[in-house]
Design a protein around this motif. Structure first.
Motif, PDB file in Angstrom:
ATOM      1  N   ALA A 110       0.717  -1.020   0.067  1.00 11.35           N
ATOM      2  CA  ALA A 110      -0.145  -0.040  -0.115  1.00 11.35           C
ATOM      3  C   ALA A 110       0.981   1.453  -0.072  1.00 11.35           C
ATOM      4  O   ALA A 110       2.001   1.187   0.468  1.00 11.35           O
ATOM      5  CB  ALA A 110      -0.737  -0.066   1.109  1.00 11.35           C
ATOM      6  N   ASP A 111       0.504   2.259  -0.736  1.00 13.26           N
ATOM      7  CA  ASP A 111       1.229   3.515  -0.915  1.00 13.26           C
ATOM      8  C   ASP A 111       0.259   4.637  -0.833  1.00 13.26           C
ATOM      9  O   ASP A 111      -0.751   4.880  -1.302  1.00 13.26           O
ATOM     10  CB  ASP A 111       1.809   3.303  -2.539  1.00 13.26           C
ATOM     11  N   SER A 112       0.996   5.609   0.248  1.00  9.27           N
ATOM     12  CA  SER A 112       0.027   6.847   0.316  1.00  9.27           C
ATOM     13  C   SER A 112       0.856   7.920   0.850  1.00  9.27           C
ATOM     14  O   SER A 112       2.043   7.901   1.095  1.00  9.27           O
ATOM     15  CB  SER A 112      -0.994   6.587   1.434  1.00  9.27           C
ATOM     16  N   GLY A 174       0.581   7.945 -11.067  1.00 10.63           N
ATOM     17  CA  GLY A 174       0.076   6.985 -10.410  1.00 10.63           C
ATOM     18  C   GLY A 174       0.403   5.690 -10.862  1.00 10.63           C
ATOM     19  O   GLY A 174       1.052   5.806 -12.074  1.00 10.63           O
ATOM     20  N   HIS A 175       0.148   4.619 -10.533  1.00 10.99           N
ATOM     21  CA  HIS A 175       0.693   3.277 -10.974  1.00 10.99           C
ATOM     22  C   HIS A 175      -0.195   2.202 -10.324  1.00 10.99           C
ATOM     23  O   HIS A 175      -0.935   2.359  -9.192  1.00 10.99           O
ATOM     24  CB  HIS A 175       2.232   3.290 -10.463  1.00 10.99           C
ATOM     25  N   GLY A 176      -0.171   0.966 -10.754  1.00 11.69           N
ATOM     26  CA  GLY A 176      -0.713  -0.370 -10.262  1.00 11.69           C
ATOM     27  C   GLY A 176       0.297  -0.628  -9.020  1.00 11.69           C
ATOM     28  O   GLY A 176       1.280  -0.379  -8.808  1.00 11.69           O
ATOM     29  N   MET A 181       5.719  -2.450  -5.470  1.00 12.82           N
ATOM     30  CA  MET A 181       5.407  -1.138  -5.423  1.00 12.82           C
ATOM     31  C   MET A 181       4.736  -0.492  -6.578  1.00 12.82           C
ATOM     32  O   MET A 181       3.855   0.314  -6.881  1.00 12.82           O
ATOM     33  CB  MET A 181       6.401  -0.235  -4.828  1.00 12.82           C
ATOM     34  N   HIS A 182       5.936  -0.458  -7.660  1.00 10.43           N
ATOM     35  CA  HIS A 182       5.532   0.331  -8.729  1.00 10.43           C
ATOM     36  C   HIS A 182       5.116  -0.727 -10.039  1.00 10.43           C
ATOM     37  O   HIS A 182       6.297  -1.334 -10.505  1.00 10.43           O
ATOM     38  CB  HIS A 182       6.544   1.136  -9.389  1.00 10.43           C
ATOM     39  N   GLN A 183       3.805  -0.857 -10.319  1.00  8.13           N
ATOM     40  CA  GLN A 183       3.627  -2.038 -11.339  1.00  8.13           C
ATOM     41  C   GLN A 183       2.871  -1.058 -12.631  1.00  8.13           C
ATOM     42  O   GLN A 183       2.284   0.084 -12.492  1.00  8.13           O
ATOM     43  CB  GLN A 183       2.685  -3.120 -10.882  1.00  8.13           C
ATOM     44  N   LEU A 205      -4.675   0.453  -7.524  1.00 11.31           N
ATOM     45  CA  LEU A 205      -4.109   1.417  -8.177  1.00 11.31           C
ATOM     46  C   LEU A 205      -3.554   2.592  -6.789  1.00 11.31           C
ATOM     47  O   LEU A 205      -4.484   2.736  -6.034  1.00 11.31           O
ATOM     48  CB  LEU A 205      -4.975   2.175  -9.095  1.00 11.31           C
ATOM     49  N   ALA A 206      -2.512   3.143  -7.036  1.00  9.18           N
ATOM     50  CA  ALA A 206      -2.100   4.312  -6.511  1.00  9.18           C
ATOM     51  C   ALA A 206      -2.452   5.462  -7.333  1.00  9.18           C
ATOM     52  O   ALA A 206      -1.612   5.616  -8.245  1.00  9.18           O
ATOM     53  CB  ALA A 206      -0.351   3.877  -5.936  1.00  9.18           C
ATOM     54  N   LEU A 207      -3.286   6.256  -6.678  1.00 10.11           N
ATOM     55  CA  LEU A 207      -3.573   7.479  -7.543  1.00 10.11           C
ATOM     56  C   LEU A 207      -2.942   8.718  -6.597  1.00 10.11           C
ATOM     57  O   LEU A 207      -3.050   8.569  -5.321  1.00 10.11           O
ATOM     58  CB  LEU A 207      -5.049   7.770  -7.578  1.00 10.11           C
ATOM     59  N   GLU A 208      -2.109   9.473  -7.567  1.00 13.09           N
ATOM     60  CA  GLU A 208      -1.383  10.488  -6.846  1.00 13.09           C
ATOM     61  C   GLU A 208      -0.900  11.856  -7.393  1.00 13.09           C
ATOM     62  O   GLU A 208       0.086  11.986  -8.151  1.00 13.09           O
ATOM     63  CB  GLU A 208       0.232   9.897  -6.490  1.00 13.09           C
ATOM     64  N   PRO A 209      -2.099  12.505  -7.596  1.00 10.97           N
ATOM     65  CA  PRO A 209      -1.990  14.044  -8.232  1.00 10.97           C
ATOM     66  C   PRO A 209      -1.029  14.741  -7.374  1.00 10.97           C
ATOM     67  O   PRO A 209      -0.889  14.906  -6.185  1.00 10.97           O
ATOM     68  CB  PRO A 209      -3.184  14.635  -8.007  1.00 10.97           C
ATOM     69  N   SER A 238      -0.915  14.384  -2.842  1.00  9.83           N
ATOM     70  CA  SER A 238      -1.862  13.558  -2.349  1.00  9.83           C
ATOM     71  C   SER A 238      -1.911  12.147  -2.875  1.00  9.83           C
ATOM     72  O   SER A 238      -2.001  12.081  -3.998  1.00  9.83           O
ATOM     73  CB  SER A 238      -3.155  14.238  -2.111  1.00  9.83           C
ATOM     74  N   GLU A 239      -1.785  11.062  -2.064  1.00  8.47           N
ATOM     75  CA  GLU A 239      -1.945   9.969  -2.860  1.00  8.47           C
ATOM     76  C   GLU A 239      -2.844   8.944  -1.751  1.00  8.47           C
ATOM     77  O   GLU A 239      -2.490   8.889  -0.532  1.00  8.47           O
ATOM     78  CB  GLU A 239      -0.499   9.200  -2.957  1.00  8.47           C
ATOM     79  N   HIS A 240      -3.498   7.943  -2.524  1.00  8.14           N
ATOM     80  CA  HIS A 240      -4.209   6.899  -1.920  1.00  8.14           C
ATOM     81  C   HIS A 240      -3.996   5.834  -2.696  1.00  8.14           C
ATOM     82  O   HIS A 240      -3.958   5.766  -4.059  1.00  8.14           O
ATOM     83  CB  HIS A 240      -5.619   7.222  -1.738  1.00  8.14           C
TER      84      HIS A 240
HETATM   85 MG    MG Z   1       2.776   5.882  -5.442  1.00 13.81          MG
END
Ligand code: MG
Ligand code: MG
Length: 260
Positions: A110-112, A174-176, A181-183, A205-209, A238-240
């Protein structure tokens, strides 16, 4: 390759997400004027270790960084926006700090990331930037669901950032996530609706504007990791991590007090 989690793996993803959210909120509550970035890194290390989780950062050695990252969290201050390498710096009143954390627990990542202002000053420019990235993240999450396309998410994020008047860089996005971590797929922070990969239940998905006040150009710090705005302007991020579910999406890294 795009990983799809089975329904039995989703509880592990929830656990990893809850841990990341919990660590970030604890760190946020401890950050005050005078807190050193190296203390934040030490606290992150001990919380990750105590939970029996694994840092995704400490041995991370991608093509764009210099050597293994060697730390447990990214601490980006003011003009630093991404991959901020913790160093000997004491936070000052009004600093805009981004904490970005990814851990693997039970084999799922998980990435935030959260941005906030240190101390009791609220510079309007910083408040507006943080708000824009949070609203863009919410819009991206709202656009995610089974059958939607990646471009729908990118478009939703990019529309909020553009309407708020910020330039958008497509260099990082963002990324899968899943077992690493980064897919794939990459999720740019701007895009065309109705285009790209069709989302399926079980996709994480990690979304990160992220934004910089007046430029889309990044420069790399002498430390070989920290990415700063080319103009020295302030930045926010910001990322979730979300899971695509059968009827929409679930945010895995929501802090406890924000959970429905
Ligand atoms: Mg990320
Ligand atoms: Mg992150």
């Amino acid at each position: 390759m795009i990983e799809i989690l089975s329904p039995t793996e989703l509880p592990r993803a929830r656990q990893a997400g809850a841990l990341v959210a919990d660590i970030l909120q604890t760190l946020r509550s401890r950050c005050e004027v005078g807190t050193n970035l190296l203390d934040i890194n030490r606290w992150a290390q001990s919380m990750i270790t105590e939970a029996g989780a694994r840092s995704c950062y400490v041995d991370y050695e991608p093509s764009f960084g210099r050597g293994p990252f060697g730390h447990y969290i990214c601490t980006s201050v003011n003009d630093a926006v991404l991959h901020g390498l913790p160093h000997d710096y004491a936070l000052a009143n009004g600093d805009l700090l981004t904490l970005d954390l990814a851990v693997s627990e039970g084999g799922v990542v998980a990435d935030s990331a959260i941005s906030f202002i240190v101390g009791d000053s609220n510079p309007p420019e910083s408040v507006a930037m943080i708000s824009a990235t949070e609203r863009a993240l919410s819009a991206g999450i709202a656009a995610a669901g089974p059958g939607a396309r990646l471009g729908d998410i990118s478009h939703a994020i990019g529309s909020v950032l553009s309407e708020a008047g910020y330039p958008i860089s497509t260099e990082f996005g963002g990324h899968g996530v899943g077992s690493t971590m980064h897919q794939d797929p990459h999720v740019p922070n701007t895009g065309r609706p109705g285009r790209g990969y069709r989302l399926r239940p079980g996709l994480l998905l990690a979304l990160e504007p992220w934004i910089m006040a007046d430029t889309a150009e990044l420069v790399t710090d002498a430390d070989g990791w920290t990415l700063r705005s080319a103009t020295g302007c302030r930045t926010a991020h910001s990322e979730h991590t979300i899971a695509i579910t059968n009827d929409g999406s679930e945010v895995l890294t929501l802090p406890k007090q924000a959970q429905p």
